[in-house]
Write a protein that holds these residues in place. Structure first.
Motif, PDB file in Angstrom:
ATOM      1  N   LEU A 302      -3.650  13.901  19.065  1.00  0.00           N
ATOM      2  CA  LEU A 302      -4.106  14.828  18.030  1.00  0.00           C
ATOM      3  C   LEU A 302      -3.416  16.189  18.144  1.00  0.00           C
ATOM      4  O   LEU A 302      -2.945  16.570  19.226  1.00  0.00           O
ATOM      5  CB  LEU A 302      -5.622  15.007  18.137  1.00  0.00           C
ATOM      6  CG  LEU A 302      -6.457  13.733  17.962  1.00  0.00           C
ATOM      7  CD1 LEU A 302      -7.925  14.030  18.208  1.00  0.00           C
ATOM      8  CD2 LEU A 302      -6.248  13.135  16.582  1.00  0.00           C
ATOM      9  N   PRO A 303      -3.323  16.937  17.033  1.00  0.00           N
ATOM     10  CA  PRO A 303      -2.740  18.288  17.068  1.00  0.00           C
ATOM     11  C   PRO A 303      -3.495  19.202  18.034  1.00  0.00           C
ATOM     12  O   PRO A 303      -4.681  18.992  18.304  1.00  0.00           O
ATOM     13  CB  PRO A 303      -2.889  18.773  15.617  1.00  0.00           C
ATOM     14  CG  PRO A 303      -2.983  17.520  14.810  1.00  0.00           C
ATOM     15  CD  PRO A 303      -3.712  16.528  15.669  1.00  0.00           C
ATOM     16  N   HIS A 304      -2.796  20.224  18.523  1.00  0.00           N
ATOM     17  CA  HIS A 304      -3.366  21.097  19.552  1.00  0.00           C
ATOM     18  C   HIS A 304      -4.032  22.346  19.002  1.00  0.00           C
ATOM     19  O   HIS A 304      -4.803  22.991  19.704  1.00  0.00           O
ATOM     20  CB  HIS A 304      -2.273  21.511  20.551  1.00  0.00           C
ATOM     21  CG  HIS A 304      -1.656  20.354  21.267  1.00  0.00           C
ATOM     22  ND1 HIS A 304      -2.368  19.538  22.116  1.00  0.00           N
ATOM     23  CD2 HIS A 304      -0.388  19.862  21.246  1.00  0.00           C
ATOM     24  CE1 HIS A 304      -1.574  18.595  22.597  1.00  0.00           C
ATOM     25  NE2 HIS A 304      -0.370  18.764  22.079  1.00  0.00           N
ATOM     26  N   GLY A 308      -1.820  23.173  13.375  1.00  0.00           N
ATOM     27  CA  GLY A 308      -1.357  21.794  13.488  1.00  0.00           C
ATOM     28  C   GLY A 308      -2.217  20.844  12.676  1.00  0.00           C
ATOM     29  O   GLY A 308      -1.719  19.923  12.036  1.00  0.00           O
ATOM     30  N   TRP A 309      -3.536  21.100  12.667  1.00  0.00           N
ATOM     31  CA  TRP A 309      -4.445  20.288  11.871  1.00  0.00           C
ATOM     32  C   TRP A 309      -4.256  20.520  10.375  1.00  0.00           C
ATOM     33  O   TRP A 309      -4.356  19.582   9.578  1.00  0.00           O
ATOM     34  CB  TRP A 309      -5.900  20.593  12.249  1.00  0.00           C
ATOM     35  CG  TRP A 309      -6.359  19.872  13.477  1.00  0.00           C
ATOM     36  CD1 TRP A 309      -6.330  20.316  14.761  1.00  0.00           C
ATOM     37  CD2 TRP A 309      -6.913  18.547  13.524  1.00  0.00           C
ATOM     38  NE1 TRP A 309      -6.833  19.371  15.621  1.00  0.00           N
ATOM     39  CE2 TRP A 309      -7.213  18.272  14.882  1.00  0.00           C
ATOM     40  CE3 TRP A 309      -7.209  17.578  12.559  1.00  0.00           C
ATOM     41  CZ2 TRP A 309      -7.767  17.066  15.300  1.00  0.00           C
ATOM     42  CZ3 TRP A 309      -7.759  16.376  12.976  1.00  0.00           C
ATOM     43  CH2 TRP A 309      -8.033  16.122  14.322  1.00  0.00           C
ATOM     44  N   THR A 313       3.028  19.975  12.399  1.00  0.00           N
ATOM     45  CA  THR A 313       4.081  20.598  13.212  1.00  0.00           C
ATOM     46  C   THR A 313       5.469  20.307  12.655  1.00  0.00           C
ATOM     47  O   THR A 313       6.463  20.829  13.166  1.00  0.00           O
ATOM     48  CB  THR A 313       4.012  20.071  14.653  1.00  0.00           C
ATOM     49  OG1 THR A 313       4.244  18.643  14.638  1.00  0.00           O
ATOM     50  CG2 THR A 313       2.659  20.363  15.276  1.00  0.00           C
ATOM     51  N   GLY A 314       5.555  19.473  11.637  1.00  0.00           N
ATOM     52  CA  GLY A 314       6.855  19.095  11.100  1.00  0.00           C
ATOM     53  C   GLY A 314       7.574  18.085  11.967  1.00  0.00           C
ATOM     54  O   GLY A 314       8.753  17.806  11.771  1.00  0.00           O
ATOM     55  N   GLU A 315       6.861  17.494  12.923  1.00  0.00           N
ATOM     56  CA  GLU A 315       7.458  16.552  13.865  1.00  0.00           C
ATOM     57  C   GLU A 315       7.119  15.119  13.487  1.00  0.00           C
ATOM     58  O   GLU A 315       6.011  14.831  13.033  1.00  0.00           O
ATOM     59  CB  GLU A 315       6.942  16.840  15.280  1.00  0.00           C
ATOM     60  CG  GLU A 315       7.450  15.873  16.329  1.00  0.00           C
ATOM     61  CD  GLU A 315       6.759  16.057  17.677  1.00  0.00           C
ATOM     62  OE1 GLU A 315       7.202  15.430  18.660  1.00  0.00           O
ATOM     63  OE2 GLU A 315       5.767  16.816  17.739  1.00  0.00           O
ATOM     64  N   ASN A 316       8.068  14.225  13.674  1.00  0.00           N
ATOM     65  CA  ASN A 316       7.808  12.796  13.526  1.00  0.00           C
ATOM     66  C   ASN A 316       7.399  12.268  14.893  1.00  0.00           C
ATOM     67  O   ASN A 316       8.244  11.949  15.733  1.00  0.00           O
ATOM     68  CB  ASN A 316       9.044  12.064  13.011  1.00  0.00           C
ATOM     69  CG  ASN A 316       8.791  10.572  12.823  1.00  0.00           C
ATOM     70  OD1 ASN A 316       7.677  10.089  13.014  1.00  0.00           O
ATOM     71  ND2 ASN A 316       9.820   9.841  12.451  1.00  0.00           N
ATOM     72  N   ILE A 317       6.112  12.191  15.122  1.00  0.00           N
ATOM     73  CA  ILE A 317       5.606  11.837  16.449  1.00  0.00           C
ATOM     74  C   ILE A 317       5.895  10.386  16.807  1.00  0.00           C
ATOM     75  O   ILE A 317       5.803   9.991  17.972  1.00  0.00           O
ATOM     76  CB  ILE A 317       4.088  12.133  16.537  1.00  0.00           C
ATOM     77  CG1 ILE A 317       3.651  12.207  17.998  1.00  0.00           C
ATOM     78  CG2 ILE A 317       3.290  11.106  15.755  1.00  0.00           C
ATOM     79  CD1 ILE A 317       2.227  12.675  18.176  1.00  0.00           C
ATOM     80  N   ILE A 331       0.687   9.965  12.620  1.00  0.00           N
ATOM     81  CA  ILE A 331       2.046  10.369  12.236  1.00  0.00           C
ATOM     82  C   ILE A 331       1.992  11.347  11.061  1.00  0.00           C
ATOM     83  O   ILE A 331       2.654  12.390  11.062  1.00  0.00           O
ATOM     84  CB  ILE A 331       2.894   9.132  11.872  1.00  0.00           C
ATOM     85  CG1 ILE A 331       3.087   8.234  13.101  1.00  0.00           C
ATOM     86  CG2 ILE A 331       4.262   9.558  11.315  1.00  0.00           C
ATOM     87  CD1 ILE A 331       3.709   6.890  12.787  1.00  0.00           C
ATOM     88  N   GLN A 332       1.194  11.006  10.046  1.00  0.00           N
ATOM     89  CA  GLN A 332       1.060  11.872   8.862  1.00  0.00           C
ATOM     90  C   GLN A 332       0.414  13.198   9.227  1.00  0.00           C
ATOM     91  O   GLN A 332       0.830  14.258   8.745  1.00  0.00           O
ATOM     92  CB  GLN A 332       0.243  11.141   7.794  1.00  0.00           C
ATOM     93  CG  GLN A 332       0.959   9.942   7.198  1.00  0.00           C
ATOM     94  CD  GLN A 332       0.013   8.958   6.531  1.00  0.00           C
ATOM     95  OE1 GLN A 332      -1.186   8.919   6.823  1.00  0.00           O
ATOM     96  NE2 GLN A 332       0.553   8.136   5.635  1.00  0.00           N
ATOM     97  N   LEU A 333      -0.600  13.148  10.079  1.00  0.00           N
ATOM     98  CA  LEU A 333      -1.312  14.362  10.483  1.00  0.00           C
ATOM     99  C   LEU A 333      -0.401  15.300  11.265  1.00  0.00           C
ATOM    100  O   LEU A 333      -0.393  16.512  11.024  1.00  0.00           O
ATOM    101  CB  LEU A 333      -2.535  13.983  11.326  1.00  0.00           C
ATOM    102  CG  LEU A 333      -3.481  15.120  11.734  1.00  0.00           C
ATOM    103  CD1 LEU A 333      -4.126  15.741  10.494  1.00  0.00           C
ATOM    104  CD2 LEU A 333      -4.551  14.602  12.685  1.00  0.00           C
ATOM    105  N   HIS A 334       0.383  14.762  12.192  1.00  0.00           N
ATOM    106  CA  HIS A 334       1.266  15.601  12.993  1.00  0.00           C
ATOM    107  C   HIS A 334       2.381  16.210  12.149  1.00  0.00           C
ATOM    108  O   HIS A 334       2.784  17.353  12.374  1.00  0.00           O
ATOM    109  CB  HIS A 334       1.873  14.797  14.147  1.00  0.00           C
ATOM    110  CG  HIS A 334       1.135  14.971  15.433  1.00  0.00           C
ATOM    111  ND1 HIS A 334       1.370  16.006  16.304  1.00  0.00           N
ATOM    112  CD2 HIS A 334       0.135  14.242  15.977  1.00  0.00           C
ATOM    113  CE1 HIS A 334       0.569  15.907  17.340  1.00  0.00           C
ATOM    114  NE2 HIS A 334      -0.201  14.842  17.166  1.00  0.00           N
TER     115      HIS A 334
END
Length: 422
Positions: A302-304, A308-309, A313-317, A331-334
């Protein structure tokens, strides 16, 4: 039309129909052919855009699907701002293809279908293509040399495809995820049509095998369909025939030498039921008992912080080297937070609302199956992405919307003619 022209037309109809089946197969399954520099669907995009332009259908397309195009446009706009400052494309390009494959290409395929068959029933033809795909899977299983030829010479391979070669049998992309879900939906449609004609039940074992030997996540829509048609809408004849087919399939798999070389795959496939039972009961008796533990344990990253929520973060986790995950929602949430995720909630919610408003309770069973399939399978991976199952779902959806609009247009024309003649 002269007799000679009529005869020529009769000769060309089967050819045209076969070409359409090929187009339909490529659209849904998009086989990653090794001899092509890009995917077949990417090649198809330009002819589709040209066809829509030359046939002057852009206005109709934009009018009929303005809601869906608006939401997907907002997704792209969000991606532009989300990826500012990033040196590599993350989801912007993927979402461009999502828009094309969810709306533009289905509209093109349906338009071609209307010219060929004058509305008839596209859903039945989609099930036929799904059955063809299952026959290809079974051919690869029964004839290992053919399977190796398709896997290593016809399709693109890499280290990952080699790693999961024990469960990748088919002429399609996404064999370990989207293909199985697609076949699960085909299974459900076959059950629906079997209510009228029992012959459709004959194909169920083949489709089920194509699920079991590739992606057991596809069992979810299949099980939902079984619960609806065999339990909720109980049909004695359908239930009896299905039991006979199920018993025969069990005998073929476990009591013959036909699939003896695929013991590992069969064990993996049927462990789905053990793990599902364990999840419901709270026990841990499964043979590997770890799939659900991994999904809802170490992959629930989960986001920190609050930002982030909200905006991610713009990251593909999924490809993160630290803490990665293949859960679609994570993935979508991050990547874009709750804002990004809400776009897809609006898209799917709007789709269900449109179907409900146009068809009422007539296709309630189909709406529920599509909705539950999207919600559940997005746990295992990115369901709302460029994969066979989403293209299958969107082709069903676009077809139903276009059919309803055309029916309303015909009704309005008939009313006008009636008023003129009164």
């Amino acid at each position: 039309m002269t007799l000679e022209e009529a005869n020529k037309n009769q000769i060309f109809i089967p050819i045209k129909y076969s070409c359409f089946f090929l187009l339909l197969y490529i659209f849904i399954y998009n086989p990653p052919f090794a001899f092509l520099p890009v995917s077949p669907l990417e090649i198809l995009i330009l002819p589709a855009l040209i066809y829509i332009w030359l046939s002057k259908r852009w206005a109709s397309l934009l009018t009929v699907f303005k809601w869906e195009l608006t939401i997907l446009g907002l997704v792209l706009l969000f991606c532009v701002f989300r990826e500012i400052g990033h040196f590599e494309n993350i989801f912007f390009r993927a979402n461009i293809f999502l828009l094309l494959q969810a709306i533009i290409l289905p509209y093109f395929v349906i338009s071609i279908y209307y010219r060929l068959k004058n509305h008839n029933n596209l859903l039945k033809d989609m099930t036929k293509v799904g059955v063809i795909a299952s026959f290809i899977t079974i051919s690869m299983l029964v004839f290992p040399a053919l399977g190796d030829g398709i896997r290593y010479h016809l399709l693109k391979t890499d280290d990952f495809t080699e790693l999961i070669s024990y469960r990748s049998f088919g002429l399609s992309e996404g064999l370990t995820f989207g293909y199985g879900i697609t076949q699960g939906l085909v299974f459900t449609l076959l059950l629906y049509y079997a209510q009228e004609k029992s012959k459709y039940l004959i194909y169920l074992p083949f489709v089920l095998i194509s699920i079991l030997f590739n992606a057991r996540i596809g069992l979810f829509p299949a099980v939902i369909g079984l619960l609806y048609f065999l339990v909720i809408k109980f049909n004695v004849k359908l239930f009896t025939i299905f039991l006979l087919i199920g018993a025969s399939l069990y005998f073929i798999i476990f009591n013959t030498e036909l699939f003896s070389d695929y013991a590992k795959t069969i064990t993996w496939a049927f462990d789905f039921f053990t793990q599902s039972s364990d999840l419901v009961s709270g026990n841990s008796t499964g043979s590997d008992g770890s799939t659900f533990d991994i999904l809802f344990g170490e992959m629930a990253v989960l986001p920190h912080d609050i930002w982030g929520w909200l905006i991610g973060t713009g990251e593909n986790i999924f490809v993160s080297k630290k803490a990665n995950s293949d859960i679609g929602y994570i993935i979508q949430l991050h990547y874009g937070g709750l804002v990004y995720l809400s776009f897809f909630v609006l898209l799917i919610g709007g789709m269900m609302f449109r179907l409900k408003s146009l068809y009422g309770n007539n296709i309630r069973w189909l709406m529920y199956i599509l909705l539950i399939t999207i919600i559940v399978t997005n746990v295992k991976g990115l369901t709302i992405s460029i994969i066979p199952s989403l293209r299958f779902i969107m082709l069903i959806y676009c077809y139903l919307i276009m059919e309803a609009k055309d029916r309303k247009r015909v009704e309005n024309q008939n009313k006008e003619l009636a008023n003129l003649s009164a």
